[in-house]
Structure formats: structure tokens, C-alpha cells
Design a protein around this motif. Structure first.
Motif, PDB file in Angstrom:
ATOM      1  N   GLU A   1      47.992  51.949  37.591  1.00 15.55           N
ATOM      2  CA  GLU A   1      47.409  52.586  38.765  1.00 15.55           C
ATOM      3  C   GLU A   1      48.031  52.107  40.070  1.00 15.55           C
ATOM      4  O   GLU A   1      47.747  52.652  41.130  1.00 15.55           O
ATOM      5  N   GLY A   2      48.855  51.049  40.006  1.00 18.04           N
ATOM      6  CA  GLY A   2      49.408  50.500  41.240  1.00 18.04           C
ATOM      7  C   GLY A   2      48.366  49.821  42.100  1.00 18.04           C
ATOM      8  O   GLY A   2      48.490  49.755  43.327  1.00 18.04           O
ATOM      9  N   THR A   3      47.332  49.293  41.462  1.00 18.83           N
ATOM     10  CA  THR A   3      46.229  48.654  42.185  1.00 18.83           C
ATOM     11  C   THR A   3      46.643  47.273  42.691  1.00 18.83           C
ATOM     12  O   THR A   3      47.480  46.599  42.090  1.00 18.83           O
ATOM     13  N   ARG A   4      46.042  46.857  43.801  1.00 16.59           N
ATOM     14  CA  ARG A   4      46.248  45.515  44.347  1.00 16.59           C
ATOM     15  C   ARG A   4      44.917  44.773  44.336  1.00 16.59           C
ATOM     16  O   ARG A   4      43.923  45.279  44.839  1.00 16.59           O
ATOM     17  N   LEU A   5      44.926  43.589  43.758  1.00 15.08           N
ATOM     18  CA  LEU A   5      43.694  42.815  43.609  1.00 15.08           C
ATOM     19  C   LEU A   5      43.883  41.422  44.185  1.00 15.08           C
ATOM     20  O   LEU A   5      44.851  40.733  43.866  1.00 15.08           O
ATOM     21  N   VAL A   6      42.949  41.022  45.038  1.00  9.78           N
ATOM     22  CA  VAL A   6      42.895  39.659  45.576  1.00  9.78           C
ATOM     23  C   VAL A   6      41.583  39.030  45.122  1.00  9.78           C
ATOM     24  O   VAL A   6      40.503  39.598  45.333  1.00  9.78           O
ATOM     25  N   VAL A   7      41.680  37.861  44.492  1.00  9.40           N
ATOM     26  CA  VAL A   7      40.492  37.128  44.063  1.00  9.40           C
ATOM     27  C   VAL A   7      40.502  35.770  44.764  1.00  9.40           C
ATOM     28  O   VAL A   7      41.459  35.003  44.634  1.00  9.40           O
ATOM     29  N   VAL A   8      39.438  35.494  45.505  1.00 12.65           N
ATOM     30  CA  VAL A   8      39.304  34.246  46.254  1.00 12.65           C
ATOM     31  C   VAL A   8      38.367  33.315  45.492  1.00 12.65           C
ATOM     32  O   VAL A   8      37.237  33.691  45.158  1.00 12.65           O
ATOM     33  N   PHE A   9      38.832  32.099  45.206  1.00 14.56           N
ATOM     34  CA  PHE A   9      38.038  31.074  44.530  1.00 14.56           C
ATOM     35  C   PHE A   9      37.744  29.968  45.539  1.00 14.56           C
ATOM     36  O   PHE A   9      38.657  29.276  45.995  1.00 14.56           O
ATOM     37  N   GLU A  10      36.478  29.799  45.865  1.00 12.40           N
ATOM     38  CA  GLU A  10      36.072  28.752  46.803  1.00 12.40           C
ATOM     39  C   GLU A  10      34.895  27.974  46.218  1.00 12.40           C
ATOM     40  O   GLU A  10      34.258  28.405  45.257  1.00 12.40           O
ATOM     41  N   GLY A  11      34.611  26.831  46.806  1.00 10.77           N
ATOM     42  CA  GLY A  11      33.493  26.014  46.346  1.00 10.77           C
ATOM     43  C   GLY A  11      33.739  24.554  46.666  1.00 10.77           C
ATOM     44  O   GLY A  11      34.780  24.172  47.201  1.00 10.77           O
ATOM     45  N   ARG A  12      32.794  23.733  46.309  1.00  9.82           N
ATOM     46  CA  ARG A  12      32.922  22.299  46.573  1.00  9.82           C
ATOM     47  C   ARG A  12      33.997  21.678  45.676  1.00  9.82           C
ATOM     48  O   ARG A  12      34.403  22.259  44.669  1.00  9.82           O
ATOM     49  N   ASP A  13      34.445  20.493  46.049  1.00  9.89           N
ATOM     50  CA  ASP A  13      35.370  19.754  45.204  1.00  9.89           C
ATOM     51  C   ASP A  13      34.728  19.503  43.846  1.00  9.89           C
ATOM     52  O   ASP A  13      33.535  19.196  43.752  1.00  9.89           O
ATOM     53  N   ALA A  14      35.526  19.648  42.787  1.00 13.83           N
ATOM     54  CA  ALA A  14      35.091  19.435  41.398  1.00 13.83           C
ATOM     55  C   ALA A  14      34.087  20.481  40.927  1.00 13.83           C
ATOM     56  O   ALA A  14      33.364  20.259  39.959  1.00 13.83           O
ATOM     57  N   ALA A  15      34.069  21.637  41.585  1.00 13.10           N
ATOM     58  CA  ALA A  15      33.150  22.691  41.169  1.00 13.10           C
ATOM     59  C   ALA A  15      33.705  23.539  40.033  1.00 13.10           C
ATOM     60  O   ALA A  15      32.999  24.386  39.500  1.00 13.10           O
ATOM     61  N   GLY A  16      34.966  23.351  39.674  1.00 11.76           N
ATOM     62  CA  GLY A  16      35.539  24.089  38.557  1.00 11.76           C
ATOM     63  C   GLY A  16      36.397  25.274  38.940  1.00 11.76           C
ATOM     64  O   GLY A  16      36.712  26.109  38.092  1.00 11.76           O
ATOM     65  N   LYS A  17      36.801  25.329  40.206  1.00 13.34           N
ATOM     66  CA  LYS A  17      37.620  26.471  40.662  1.00 13.34           C
ATOM     67  C   LYS A  17      38.968  26.508  39.951  1.00 13.34           C
ATOM     68  O   LYS A  17      39.379  27.537  39.416  1.00 13.34           O
ATOM     69  N   GLY A  18      39.686  25.385  39.986  1.00 14.15           N
ATOM     70  CA  GLY A  18      41.037  25.357  39.444  1.00 14.15           C
ATOM     71  C   GLY A  18      41.083  25.709  37.970  1.00 14.15           C
ATOM     72  O   GLY A  18      41.954  26.467  37.527  1.00 14.15           O
ATOM     73  N   GLY A  19      40.150  25.175  37.194  1.00  7.10           N
ATOM     74  CA  GLY A  19      40.112  25.482  35.771  1.00  7.10           C
ATOM     75  C   GLY A  19      39.834  26.946  35.511  1.00  7.10           C
ATOM     76  O   GLY A  19      40.404  27.549  34.597  1.00  7.10           O
ATOM     77  N   THR A  20      38.974  27.537  36.320  1.00 11.06           N
ATOM     78  CA  THR A  20      38.670  28.956  36.150  1.00 11.06           C
ATOM     79  C   THR A  20      39.870  29.817  36.509  1.00 11.06           C
ATOM     80  O   THR A  20      40.173  30.802  35.819  1.00 11.06           O
ATOM     81  N   VAL A  21      40.571  29.460  37.571  1.00  4.25           N
ATOM     82  CA  VAL A  21      41.776  30.207  37.950  1.00  4.25           C
ATOM     83  C   VAL A  21      42.774  30.204  36.786  1.00  4.25           C
ATOM     84  O   VAL A  21      43.367  31.240  36.443  1.00  4.25           O
ATOM     85  N   LYS A  22      42.951  29.053  36.150  1.00  3.93           N
ATOM     86  CA  LYS A  22      43.891  28.963  35.031  1.00  3.93           C
ATOM     87  C   LYS A  22      43.437  29.830  33.867  1.00  3.93           C
ATOM     88  O   LYS A  22      44.258  30.485  33.203  1.00  3.93           O
ATOM     89  N   ARG A  23      42.127  29.858  33.597  1.00  2.00           N
ATOM     90  CA  ARG A  23      41.628  30.682  32.487  1.00  2.00           C
ATOM     91  C   ARG A  23      41.814  32.161  32.782  1.00  2.00           C
ATOM     92  O   ARG A  23      42.104  32.944  31.880  1.00  2.00           O
ATOM     93  N   VAL A  24      41.633  32.556  34.025  1.00  3.05           N
ATOM     94  CA  VAL A  24      41.839  33.954  34.387  1.00  3.05           C
ATOM     95  C   VAL A  24      43.292  34.353  34.178  1.00  3.05           C
ATOM     96  O   VAL A  24      43.600  35.446  33.683  1.00  3.05           O
ATOM     97  N   ALA A  25      44.212  33.454  34.524  1.00  2.00           N
ATOM     98  CA  ALA A  25      45.633  33.804  34.547  1.00  2.00           C
ATOM     99  C   ALA A  25      46.354  33.545  33.233  1.00  2.00           C
ATOM    100  O   ALA A  25      47.454  34.073  33.034  1.00  2.00           O
ATOM    101  N   GLU A  26      45.775  32.754  32.324  1.00  5.09           N
ATOM    102  CA  GLU A  26      46.567  32.233  31.209  1.00  5.09           C
ATOM    103  C   GLU A  26      47.110  33.319  30.278  1.00  5.09           C
ATOM    104  O   GLU A  26      48.172  33.142  29.672  1.00  5.09           O
ATOM    105  N   HIS A  27      46.417  34.452  30.127  1.00  2.00           N
ATOM    106  CA  HIS A  27      46.902  35.501  29.236  1.00  2.00           C
ATOM    107  C   HIS A  27      47.441  36.707  30.001  1.00  2.00           C
ATOM    108  O   HIS A  27      47.613  37.780  29.416  1.00  2.00           O
TER     109      HIS A  27
END
Length: 236
Positions: free
Chosen positions: A4-30
Motif C-alpha cells: 500500500e505504500g503506507t508510512r508508519l511511525v511508532v513512538v516508544f516512551e516511558g520510564r527507565d527500565a520500563a521495557g521499551k527497548g525489549g519491546t522495540v526489538k520484539r516488534v522488529a525481529e521478524h
């Protein structure tokens, strides 16, 4: 996204050690890394400090068929920069006024914008910090800035509340992810993201392995003419 030629921006925010980085990796890994990019910017350079605040983030926005996953984003100004005094009060107030306008422009341009705030309790954050401190594999995740956030818990809480008041808009709403349980948080966030994006089945191209052609006489060079990595696993 590609079809579809879609553009998607996903913003991950939160406190330190809230699990943002791990979730970003899970979203992107496949996902295809040529399509889905993780954007985790370092602190701004001297030149970037003289630019319009949003300018360096604009350079990482997606083109058609791309996904940009922001592991922290322009909301640094509403959080750590404001709480730690890295920006002036005038710069902070200007951000709160401009951010909804900036995000409205993205949405009007046709970009799908999703914003997730990962919420973690003080007790769970403290325990995650302790485990990082004791684990040499994950110690790099713990910085003096993280430890400072412990003593400024209420200041970060007020900053988060003010940020939501000013930037939780109809065009670009915030979605809060309860993340004391990391696995549940990841699954809940991914399920919400997938459910929020229009989807249709796109049949993949039919691929078949071609037959290997017959040998034309190639001989592999002797192995002792090459440098090989020692077989470390043989001794395990």
C-alpha cells in the motif's frame, strides 16, 4: 505496508527500565530491516543543538512502505531534558505548544502515528535496576542518569502528566502500556499495534528453488591456504 505504500511511525516512551527497548526489538525481529528501522538517537551534537528541535527527528521519518520505530523520540524534551534541566523553561513550553502541531502535520501528511507510554511501578523499576547492576551482561543498560531518575520519581511523574495533558490529542493519542510484567506488556502492545493498522491479505510471490547446475570442474582451494576461526565449541 509495502503493497500500500503506507508510512508508519511508532513512538516508544516511558520510564527507565520500563521495557521499551525489549519491546522495540520484539516488534522488529521478524520484519525486514530494510523496511522497519529502529531509531535510537544519541544526545544531540553541537550543531543539532542549534537546529529547530524537531529537525533531527524529521530526517528519520519513513518513506512509502517503511516503518520507523522510535526508541525514545522528540518526547525527550518533555521528560529527561525538562526534569534534568537540559533545556530551558522557555524551550520546554515551546515544545508543548509545537508538538501537537508537529504531530498533526505528520498525520495530515498521511503518516500513521502510534504513541505508546510504558508504565512501570517504582518497586519494579528499582528491582530491574538492581538486576542490571548485578549482571555484567546487562550492566551497560544502567547509566548515572538512570540512577538519578530514582531520586526524581515524582518529578518524572509530574512531567509525564503534563506531557499527556498537552500532547494526548484526537489526531495522535497516547496509549498506556502497563509493563510491570514485560511479556504481557510486549504482547499487549504488539496486539494493539496490529489491530490499529488497516490490513488486507497480500499473497506472497511464489518462489521455487532452481535445480543446481552440473559441475563444470571447479575445485575448492586447499583449506590450509586459508585462515580459519578456531573451533572453540569443540572444547565446550
Amino acid at each position: 505496508m509495502r503493497a500500500e505504500g503506507t508510512r508508519l511511525v511508532v513512538v516508544f516512551e516511558g520510564r527507565d527500565a520500563a521495557g521499551k527497548g525489549g519491546t522495540v526489538k520484539r516488534v522488529a525481529e521478524h520484519l525486514n530491516p530494510r523496511v522497519a528501522r529502529i531509531v535510537a538517537l544519541p544526545k544531540p551534537t553541537e550543531r543539532e543543538r542549534t537546529q529547530w528541535y524537531f529537525q533531527r527527528y524529521i530526517a528519520h521519518l519513513p518513506a512509502a512502505g517503511e516503518i520507523a520505530l522510535f526508541d525514545r523520540s522528540w518526547y525527550n524534551r518533555a521528560g529527561v531534558e525538562h526534569v534534568m534541566g537540559f533545556c530551558s523553561q522557555e524551550e520546554y513550553q515551546l515544545f508543548l505548544r509545537q508538538c501537537p502541531i508537529f504531530e498533526r502535520m505528520l498525520v495530515e501528511e498521511g503518516i500513521l502515528l502510534r504513541k505508546y507510554w510504558f508504565s512501570v511501578s517504582d518497586a519494579v523499576q528499582q528491582e530491574r535496576f538492581r538486576r542490571r547492576l548485578e549482571d555484567p551482561v546487562r550492566r551497560w543498560k544502567l547509566s548515572p542518569m538512570d540512577l538519578e531518575s530514582i531520586t526524581r520519581w515524582e518529578a518524572y511523574s509530574r512531567a509525564k502528566d503534563d506531557m499527556l495533558v498537552h500532547t494526548d490529542t484526537a489526531e495522535a493519542p497516547w496509549y498506556v502500556v502497563e509493563s510491570d510484567d514485560k511479556r504481557r506488556a510486549r504482547l499487549n502492545m504488539i496486539a494493539h499495534l496490529l489491530g490499529s493498522v488497516p490490513y488486507r491479505e497480500v499473497p506472497p510471490p511464489v518462489l521455487e528453488l532452481p535445480p543446481r547446475p552440473p559441475s563444470t570442474g571447479y575445485l575448492r582451494p586447499p583449506r590450509d591456504l586459508q585462515r580459519h576461526v578456531p573451533d572453540h565449541t569443540a572444547g565446550l
